[in-house]
Design a protein around this motif. Structure first.
Motif, PDB file in Angstrom:
ATOM      1  N   MET A  78      26.032 107.239 130.702  1.00 41.78           N
ATOM      2  CA  MET A  78      26.278 108.372 129.808  1.00 41.78           C
ATOM      3  C   MET A  78      24.994 108.980 129.265  1.00 41.78           C
ATOM      4  SD  MET A  78      29.776 107.386 127.734  1.00 41.78           S
ATOM      5  CE  MET A  78      29.119 105.873 127.037  1.00 41.78           C
ATOM      6  N   GLY A  79      23.861 108.337 129.546  1.00 40.47           N
ATOM      7  CA  GLY A  79      22.592 108.886 129.097  1.00 40.47           C
ATOM      8  C   GLY A  79      22.304 110.252 129.679  1.00 40.47           C
ATOM      9  N   ARG A  80      22.903 110.544 130.829  1.00 39.90           N
ATOM     10  CA  ARG A  80      22.708 111.861 131.438  1.00 39.90           C
ATOM     11  C   ARG A  80      23.220 112.991 130.543  1.00 39.90           C
ATOM     12  NH1 ARG A  80      24.150 108.949 136.211  1.00 39.90           N
ATOM     13  NH2 ARG A  80      22.456 108.955 137.750  1.00 39.90           N
ATOM     14  N   ASP A  81      24.149 112.655 129.649  1.00 39.64           N
ATOM     15  CA  ASP A  81      24.740 113.685 128.795  1.00 39.64           C
ATOM     16  C   ASP A  81      23.801 114.146 127.685  1.00 39.64           C
ATOM     17  OD1 ASP A  81      27.052 113.456 130.291  1.00 39.64           O
ATOM     18  OD2 ASP A  81      27.983 112.006 128.927  1.00 39.64           O
ATOM     19  N   TYR A  82      22.782 113.321 127.380  1.00 39.90           N
ATOM     20  CA  TYR A  82      21.922 113.697 126.253  1.00 39.90           C
ATOM     21  C   TYR A  82      20.425 113.534 126.502  1.00 39.90           C
ATOM     22  CZ  TYR A  82      21.534 108.680 125.208  1.00 39.90           C
ATOM     23  OH  TYR A  82      21.279 107.330 125.286  1.00 39.90           O
ATOM     24  N   ALA A  83      20.054 112.880 127.584  1.00 38.27           N
ATOM     25  CA  ALA A  83      18.620 112.631 127.821  1.00 38.27           C
ATOM     26  C   ALA A  83      17.883 113.923 128.161  1.00 38.27           C
ATOM     27  CB  ALA A  83      18.453 111.620 128.946  1.00 38.27           C
ATOM     28  N   ASP A  84      16.789 114.165 127.457  1.00 37.97           N
ATOM     29  CA  ASP A  84      15.908 115.296 127.755  1.00 37.97           C
ATOM     30  C   ASP A  84      14.853 114.791 128.744  1.00 37.97           C
ATOM     31  OD1 ASP A  84      14.111 117.376 127.843  1.00 37.97           O
ATOM     32  OD2 ASP A  84      14.033 117.685 125.676  1.00 37.97           O
ATOM     33  N   VAL A  85      15.199 114.834 130.013  1.00 37.52           N
ATOM     34  CA  VAL A  85      14.334 114.269 131.048  1.00 37.52           C
ATOM     35  C   VAL A  85      12.968 114.946 131.064  1.00 37.52           C
ATOM     36  CG1 VAL A  85      14.082 113.874 133.531  1.00 37.52           C
ATOM     37  CG2 VAL A  85      16.323 113.601 132.440  1.00 37.52           C
ATOM     38  N   ASN A  86      12.941 116.236 130.809  1.00 41.63           N
ATOM     39  CA  ASN A  86      11.660 116.960 130.806  1.00 41.63           C
ATOM     40  C   ASN A  86      10.723 116.427 129.733  1.00 41.63           C
ATOM     41  OD1 ASN A  86      12.436 118.639 132.921  1.00 41.63           O
ATOM     42  ND2 ASN A  86      13.335 120.165 131.546  1.00 41.63           N
ATOM     43  N   ALA A  87      11.269 116.105 128.561  1.00 40.43           N
ATOM     44  CA  ALA A  87      10.437 115.569 127.479  1.00 40.43           C
ATOM     45  C   ALA A  87       9.875 114.202 127.854  1.00 40.43           C
ATOM     46  CB  ALA A  87      11.250 115.479 126.188  1.00 40.43           C
ATOM     47  N   PHE A  88      10.678 113.399 128.520  1.00 39.04           N
ATOM     48  CA  PHE A  88      10.202 112.084 128.959  1.00 39.04           C
ATOM     49  C   PHE A  88       9.096 112.241 130.008  1.00 39.04           C
ATOM     50  CE2 PHE A  88      13.860 110.560 126.764  1.00 39.04           C
ATOM     51  CZ  PHE A  88      13.668 109.201 126.543  1.00 39.04           C
ATOM     52  N   GLU A  89       9.320 113.151 130.947  1.00 37.37           N
ATOM     53  CA  GLU A  89       8.316 113.362 131.993  1.00 37.37           C
ATOM     54  C   GLU A  89       7.003 113.870 131.400  1.00 37.37           C
ATOM     55  OE1 GLU A  89      10.163 115.969 134.781  1.00 37.37           O
ATOM     56  OE2 GLU A  89      11.265 114.362 135.792  1.00 37.37           O
ATOM     57  N   ALA A  90       7.113 114.738 130.394  1.00 36.78           N
ATOM     58  CA  ALA A  90       5.911 115.249 129.741  1.00 36.78           C
ATOM     59  C   ALA A  90       5.138 114.135 129.039  1.00 36.78           C
ATOM     60  CB  ALA A  90       6.284 116.346 128.746  1.00 36.78           C
ATOM     61  N   ALA A  91       5.869 113.109 128.612  1.00 36.03           N
ATOM     62  CA  ALA A  91       5.231 111.972 127.946  1.00 36.03           C
ATOM     63  C   ALA A  91       4.808 110.894 128.939  1.00 36.03           C
ATOM     64  CB  ALA A  91       6.192 111.372 126.913  1.00 36.03           C
ATOM     65  N   GLY A  92       5.043 111.139 130.219  1.00 39.47           N
ATOM     66  CA  GLY A  92       4.640 110.176 131.236  1.00 39.47           C
ATOM     67  C   GLY A  92       5.580 108.997 131.360  1.00 39.47           C
ATOM     68  N   ILE A  93       6.854 109.201 131.003  1.00 38.83           N
ATOM     69  CA  ILE A  93       7.839 108.118 131.028  1.00 38.83           C
ATOM     70  C   ILE A  93       8.955 108.476 132.014  1.00 38.83           C
ATOM     71  CG2 ILE A  93       9.515 106.782 129.683  1.00 38.83           C
ATOM     72  CD1 ILE A  93       7.743 107.400 127.212  1.00 38.83           C
ATOM     73  N   GLU A  94       9.229 107.580 132.930  1.00 40.26           N
ATOM     74  CA  GLU A  94      10.270 107.803 133.924  1.00 40.26           C
ATOM     75  C   GLU A  94      11.647 107.473 133.345  1.00 40.26           C
ATOM     76  OE1 GLU A  94      11.846 105.946 138.200  1.00 40.26           O
ATOM     77  OE2 GLU A  94      10.005 105.189 137.261  1.00 40.26           O
ATOM     78  N   CYS A  95      12.635 108.285 133.649  1.00 38.09           N
ATOM     79  CA  CYS A  95      14.020 108.026 133.244  1.00 38.09           C
ATOM     80  C   CYS A  95      14.804 107.478 134.428  1.00 38.09           C
ATOM     81  CB  CYS A  95      14.702 109.301 132.761  1.00 38.09           C
ATOM     82  SG  CYS A  95      14.042 109.978 131.243  1.00 38.09           S
ATOM     83  N   ARG A  96      15.522 106.402 134.206  1.00 37.68           N
ATOM     84  CA  ARG A  96      16.466 105.899 135.193  1.00 37.68           C
ATOM     85  C   ARG A  96      17.843 105.845 134.543  1.00 37.68           C
ATOM     86  NH1 ARG A  96      13.246 100.666 137.744  1.00 37.68           N
ATOM     87  NH2 ARG A  96      11.320 101.759 138.329  1.00 37.68           N
ATOM     88  N   PHE A  97      18.888 106.037 135.348  1.00 33.15           N
ATOM     89  CA  PHE A  97      20.259 106.034 134.832  1.00 33.15           C
ATOM     90  C   PHE A  97      21.082 105.026 135.618  1.00 33.15           C
ATOM     91  CE2 PHE A  97      18.414 110.156 134.011  1.00 33.15           C
ATOM     92  CZ  PHE A  97      18.727 110.363 132.682  1.00 33.15           C
ATOM     93  N   GLN A  98      21.743 104.151 134.889  1.00 33.19           N
ATOM     94  CA  GLN A  98      22.537 103.110 135.534  1.00 33.19           C
ATOM     95  C   GLN A  98      23.900 103.660 135.956  1.00 33.19           C
ATOM     96  OE1 GLN A  98      24.315  99.967 133.150  1.00 33.19           O
ATOM     97  NE2 GLN A  98      23.716  98.432 134.646  1.00 33.19           N
ATOM     98  N   ASP A  99      24.230 103.473 137.227  1.00 33.20           N
ATOM     99  CA  ASP A  99      25.573 103.752 137.738  1.00 33.20           C
ATOM    100  C   ASP A  99      26.091 102.441 138.309  1.00 33.20           C
ATOM    101  OD1 ASP A  99      25.918 106.560 137.227  1.00 33.20           O
ATOM    102  OD2 ASP A  99      24.406 106.935 138.772  1.00 33.20           O
ATOM    103  N   TYR A 100      26.678 101.634 137.441  1.00 32.69           N
ATOM    104  CA  TYR A 100      27.048 100.272 137.841  1.00 32.69           C
ATOM    105  C   TYR A 100      28.367 100.268 138.602  1.00 32.69           C
ATOM    106  CZ  TYR A 100      27.484  95.211 137.592  1.00 32.69           C
ATOM    107  OH  TYR A 100      27.582  93.884 137.908  1.00 32.69           O
ATOM    108  N   ILE A 101      28.327  99.715 139.795  1.00 30.15           N
ATOM    109  CA  ILE A 101      29.540  99.535 140.597  1.00 30.15           C
ATOM    110  C   ILE A 101      29.981  98.085 140.435  1.00 30.15           C
ATOM    111  CG2 ILE A 101      30.530  99.620 142.917  1.00 30.15           C
ATOM    112  CD1 ILE A 101      28.336 101.651 143.623  1.00 30.15           C
ATOM    113  N   HIS A 102      31.135  97.905 139.822  1.00 32.03           N
ATOM    114  CA  HIS A 102      31.579  96.559 139.472  1.00 32.03           C
ATOM    115  C   HIS A 102      31.858  95.731 140.720  1.00 32.03           C
ATOM    116  CE1 HIS A 102      33.626  93.287 137.462  1.00 32.03           C
ATOM    117  NE2 HIS A 102      33.392  93.844 136.290  1.00 32.03           N
TER     118      HIS A 102
END
Length: 227
Positions: free
Chosen positions: A169-193
């Motif tokens: 659900m982080g995709r709904d609110y994460a500002d990926v551009n802000a993270f990239e500007a800070a040099g931080i990579e974003c990963r999103f978990q899509d867990y398949i049970h």
């Protein structure tokens, strides 16, 4: 350094441990608002009649003004004895029940006043059984500024993270551009049970991690990472 975080949950499901297993550092986010009818104080276990909820009774008056670490357990109700009885009835015939049961029973014999402390102790115990070794921090020990994405970014910067693992659900609110500007990579978990053997009948997914541990013991980590 790979960082992830999560609010205190009661007897969490497999996905949380899979996320922690991919990280170097974990933050128990005990400073978020308590969410009623969520997994802060309840989770499901196997039963012959289908998934069974175990719910820790808490005092919810004024919960909108409280963080999870301020939520108190209602010990006027014999919840611990009931939860342990339900766990025993559901799993005492499982192959690895005797390996973990004594420590879980002792946990329920203690008197817990804080929901966050209960969840924290259970999480640490479960992580130890799964051989998950990460740096472990509490949000309450820091002053993270902002809300939602900005809060997570500030946490990453204060702890020196180069990568942060969000839940799906982080995709709904994460500002990926802000993270990239800070040099931080974003990963999103899509867990398949993963599917694994239980007692028989139709497989019940999305139960507490104790279901997997009782059935598969030392193989539990390999199975949950298969998701």
């Amino acid at each position: 350094m790979i960082l992830t975080a999560h609010q205190p949950c009661y007897l969490p499901w497999l996905g949380l441990f899979a996320k922690i297993a991919q990280a170097d550092t974990f933050v128990l986010f005990d400073q978020v608002q308590y969410q009623p009818r969520d997994y802060n104080n309840r989770n499901k276990i196997w039963s012959s009649h289908g998934p069974m909820w175990l719910t820790v009774p808490v005092y919810t008056k004024g919960h909108r003004e409280k963080t999870i670490d301020q939520i108190e357990i209602n010990n006027t109700l014999p919840w611990g004895r009931k939860h342990w009885r339900s766990i025993w009835q559901s799993y005492h015939k499982a192959a690895h029940f005797d390996t973990y049961a004594p420590n879980i029973e002792r946990c329920y014999q203690q008197r817990w006043s804080s929901l966050s402390n209960l969840n924290d102790n259970l999480l640490r115990m479960l992580m130890e059984w799964l051989n998950l070794t990460v740096a472990y921090h509490y949000a309450s020990a820091y002053v993270f500024k902002g809300t939602k994405s900005d809060l997570v970014l500030d946490m990453c910067q204060q702890l020196g993270a180069s990568t942060y693992i969000f839940g799906a659900m982080g995709r709904d609110y994460a500002d990926v551009n802000a993270f990239e500007a800070a040099g931080i990579e974003c990963r999103f978990q899509d867990y398949i049970h993963p599917t694994y053997s239980q007692f028989g009948g139709e497989f019940m997914p999305n139960l507490s991690i104790i279901d997997l541990l009782f059935h598969h013991g030392p193989q539990a980590k390999e199975i949950l990472l298969g998701g």
